[in-house]
Design a protein around this motif. Structure first.
Motif, PDB file in Angstrom:
ATOM      1  N   ASN A   1       0.819  -1.225   0.000  1.00 40.73           N
ATOM      2  CA  ASN A   1       0.000   0.000   0.000  1.00 40.73           C
ATOM      3  C   ASN A   1       0.847   1.267   0.000  1.00 40.73           C
ATOM      4  O   ASN A   1       0.519   2.260   0.667  1.00 40.73           O
ATOM      5  CB  ASN A   1      -0.996  -0.010   1.165  1.00 40.73           C
ATOM      6  CG  ASN A   1      -1.959  -1.171   1.070  1.00 40.73           C
ATOM      7  OD1 ASN A   1      -2.054  -1.822   0.021  1.00 40.73           O
ATOM      8  ND2 ASN A   1      -2.665  -1.465   2.138  1.00 40.73           N
TER       9      ASN A   1
ATOM     10  N   ASN B   1      -7.803  -1.506   6.494  1.00 45.20           N
ATOM     11  CA  ASN B   1      -6.856  -2.363   5.789  1.00 45.20           C
ATOM     12  C   ASN B   1      -7.110  -3.775   6.316  1.00 45.20           C
ATOM     13  O   ASN B   1      -7.070  -3.967   7.525  1.00 45.20           O
ATOM     14  CB  ASN B   1      -5.430  -1.879   6.134  1.00 45.20           C
ATOM     15  CG  ASN B   1      -4.362  -2.669   5.410  1.00 45.20           C
ATOM     16  OD1 ASN B   1      -4.652  -3.547   4.620  1.00 45.20           O
ATOM     17  ND2 ASN B   1      -3.111  -2.348   5.702  1.00 45.20           N
TER      18      ASN B   1
ATOM     19  N   TYR C   1      -5.403   5.927   5.859  1.00 52.18           N
ATOM     20  CA  TYR C   1      -5.830   6.127   4.457  1.00 52.18           C
ATOM     21  C   TYR C   1      -6.862   7.240   4.318  1.00 52.18           C
ATOM     22  O   TYR C   1      -7.557   7.318   3.306  1.00 52.18           O
ATOM     23  CB  TYR C   1      -6.375   4.791   3.901  1.00 52.18           C
ATOM     24  CG  TYR C   1      -5.330   3.709   3.945  1.00 52.18           C
ATOM     25  CD1 TYR C   1      -4.334   3.625   2.969  1.00 52.18           C
ATOM     26  CD2 TYR C   1      -5.279   2.799   4.996  1.00 52.18           C
ATOM     27  CE1 TYR C   1      -3.341   2.663   3.045  1.00 52.18           C
ATOM     28  CE2 TYR C   1      -4.286   1.842   5.081  1.00 52.18           C
ATOM     29  CZ  TYR C   1      -3.317   1.772   4.094  1.00 52.18           C
ATOM     30  OH  TYR C   1      -2.328   0.834   4.164  1.00 52.18           O
TER      31      TYR C   1
ATOM     32  N   TYR D   1      -7.526   9.277   1.018  1.00 50.60           N
ATOM     33  CA  TYR D   1      -8.060   8.621  -0.179  1.00 50.60           C
ATOM     34  C   TYR D   1      -9.586   8.472  -0.120  1.00 50.60           C
ATOM     35  O   TYR D   1     -10.207   8.165  -1.126  1.00 50.60           O
ATOM     36  CB  TYR D   1      -7.436   7.228  -0.346  1.00 50.60           C
ATOM     37  CG  TYR D   1      -5.970   7.262  -0.692  1.00 50.60           C
ATOM     38  CD1 TYR D   1      -5.545   7.618  -1.979  1.00 50.60           C
ATOM     39  CD2 TYR D   1      -4.993   6.959   0.244  1.00 50.60           C
ATOM     40  CE1 TYR D   1      -4.203   7.657  -2.306  1.00 50.60           C
ATOM     41  CE2 TYR D   1      -3.648   6.992  -0.079  1.00 50.60           C
ATOM     42  CZ  TYR D   1      -3.261   7.340  -1.353  1.00 50.60           C
ATOM     43  OH  TYR D   1      -1.931   7.388  -1.680  1.00 50.60           O
TER      44      TYR D   1
ATOM     45  N   LYS E   1       1.379   7.307   3.197  1.00 47.93           N
ATOM     46  CA  LYS E   1       0.437   6.936   2.138  1.00 47.93           C
ATOM     47  C   LYS E   1       0.294   8.068   1.131  1.00 47.93           C
ATOM     48  O   LYS E   1       1.081   8.168   0.221  1.00 47.93           O
ATOM     49  CB  LYS E   1      -0.892   6.510   2.772  1.00 47.93           C
ATOM     50  CG  LYS E   1      -0.735   5.416   3.828  1.00 47.93           C
ATOM     51  CD  LYS E   1      -0.153   4.127   3.264  1.00 47.93           C
ATOM     52  CE  LYS E   1       0.143   3.107   4.352  1.00 47.93           C
ATOM     53  NZ  LYS E   1       0.778   1.891   3.842  1.00 47.93           N
TER      54      LYS E   1
ATOM     55  N   ALA F   1      -9.566   3.624  -0.617  1.00 46.62           N
ATOM     56  CA  ALA F   1      -8.149   3.670  -0.234  1.00 46.62           C
ATOM     57  C   ALA F   1      -7.268   3.478  -1.471  1.00 46.62           C
ATOM     58  O   ALA F   1      -7.768   3.466  -2.602  1.00 46.62           O
ATOM     59  CB  ALA F   1      -7.868   2.599   0.815  1.00 46.62           C
ATOM     60  N   ASN F   2      -5.967   3.345  -1.266  1.00 45.73           N
ATOM     61  CA  ASN F   2      -5.064   3.157  -2.398  1.00 45.73           C
ATOM     62  C   ASN F   2      -4.757   1.678  -2.621  1.00 45.73           C
ATOM     63  O   ASN F   2      -3.665   1.314  -3.054  1.00 45.73           O
ATOM     64  CB  ASN F   2      -3.766   3.955  -2.196  1.00 45.73           C
ATOM     65  CG  ASN F   2      -2.944   3.444  -1.036  1.00 45.73           C
ATOM     66  OD1 ASN F   2      -3.465   2.769  -0.149  1.00 45.73           O
ATOM     67  ND2 ASN F   2      -1.665   3.750  -1.026  1.00 45.73           N
TER      68      ASN F   2
END
Ligand code: PMP
Length: 380
Positions: free
Chosen positions: A50, A183, A213, A216, A243, A322-323
């Motif tokens: 991530n 996550n 996160y 995002y 992040k 999120a990414n």
């Protein structure tokens, strides 16, 4: 800068000095937008941790170049400056910010303070208590387990949110960890549910909300709980520069909480645990809102591309804030991870609660194309 270069040249000889100076040149290149992809050093496409493939802000890179001379000093002033900027950003007092060597350090401090044995019980083997979702980010689980804490894992809801009523029922003193966005599922917990939970959770439990996160997430049903800190002595919120700010290798994160809660954590922390380079880069990143907007946009575009391609071949993803994404790979993920690695694509690890689900970091468009090709070859 020039003094350092001359000193290095005298000490090491011109050849070695040139090698030392070389990073400054790549910083300059990066500042002009030519940052090499994180995977350039090896052929492996790394979609496992991530990370942000676009690198730090050009302002952060320039701040680090300018801070070489400060490397011989302890980081107090840089830490004060960053804590001051963060306090202003969040509208809290400076004593309400704790900087860490990544937010991982803060998670460990929380596990030690709030899920370890109480001071008067030290010497006993039994620890405190940790309540957390399943699956979620396991760092705090690891530290609490080392402290012999009693662990209560509460499965996520059907929509992959935290099951807060069940977590509340399981909370007796101890620490409640809420990862939002979560996550590995990249899902969020609805803002009203989380707000009510914080309002009603027993005062003798500590609620730790991990917002790694945060940047995002753009769902209208998501919000940061930092504004609730002022009314709740038992609330701690963590953030990271790893992040959206692209600084995972530099190590800088922080906690926001009320002053006496922060003090309890600070007492456990190593002195000067954040390094000067990370601190100046973090402070400069806060001055670059365009970096956040750009990274969010690139992530959204590339994430939409990837999820669309996967959906087309029958692998819809959990809606991501999120990414990274997670999807049901319809087969045990462990051999799939190994097969993808053979094709030089590294993906997320196994999360035991979802053994057929693959967690995949959103890299660059080219990296995602490489993944999609490898994935289709592997699944036949
Ligand atoms: N929290 C979550 C939810 C994470 O996913 C991570 C890193 N993957 C961290 C905290 C730790 O981040 P760092 O120590 O780099 O700040």
């Amino acid at each position: 800068m020039s003094i350092s270069r001359r000193r290095f040249a005298q000490l090491l000889g011109a050849g070695a000095a040139a090698a030392v100076v070389r990073p400054a040149l790549s910083f300059a290149e990066a500042a002009t937008g030519a940052f090499p992809p994180a995977t350039a050093a090896s052929e492996m496409v790394r979609l496992s941790a991530n990370e942000n493939p676009y690198g730090p802000s050009p302002k952060a890179l320039r701040a680090m170049s300018a801070a070489y001379d400060r490397a011989c000093r302890y980081p107090d002033e840089s830490a004060d400056a960053l804590a001051g900027s963060l306090a202003r950003l969040h509208g809290v007092g400076r004593e309400q910010i704790l900087l860490g060597d990544g937010s991982s350090e803060i998670l460990k401090l929380c596990a030690d303070e709030f899920s370890g044995p109480l001071p008067k019980e030290k010497g006993k083997t039994a620890g405190g208590r940790l309540v957390l979702a399943d699956p979620t980010f396991e760092a705090i689980l690891y530290h609490a387990t080392m402290n012999h804490a009693a662990i209560e894992k509460v499965p996520l809801t059907a929509s992959y949110g935290h099951d807060l009523p069940k977590m509340m029922a399981a909370a007796e003193k101890g620490l409640i960890y809420v990862c939002n966005p979560n996550n590995p599922t990249a899902s969020t917990t609805p803002k009203k549910e989380l707000r009510d939970f914080i309002e009603h959770a027993p005062n003798d439990s500590i609620i730790l909300v991990d917002e790694a996160y945060y940047h995002y997430a753009d769902s209208p049903d998501y919000e940061s709980v930092i504004p609730l800190v002022k009314d709740h002595v038992n609330l701690i919120v963590t953030r990271t520069f790893s992040k959206i700010y692209g600084m995972a290798g530099l190590r800088c994160g922080y906690a926001v909480a009320q002053g006496n809660t922060i003090e309890r954590l600070r007492e456990r922390q190593s002195w000067d645990s954040s390094n000067v380079m990370a601190l100046v880069a973090a402070a400069a990143s806060l001055e670059d809102p365009e970096q956040v907007a750009k990274n969010r946009r690139l992530n959204n575009e590339t994430r939409a591309f990837t999820t669309n391609q996967l959906a087309k071949i029958g692998y819809p993803s959990i809606a991501s804030q999120a990414n990274f994404i997670m999807f049901d790979a319809k087969r045990p993920v462990v051999p799939l991870i190994a097969s993808l690695k053979q094709k030089k694509v590294q993906v997320g690890r196994l999360f035991r609660a979802l053994p057929n689900h693959l967690r995949l970091t959103i890299g660059t468009r080219a990296e995602m194309e490489t993944f999609l090709k490898a994935f289709q070859e592997v699944i036949g």
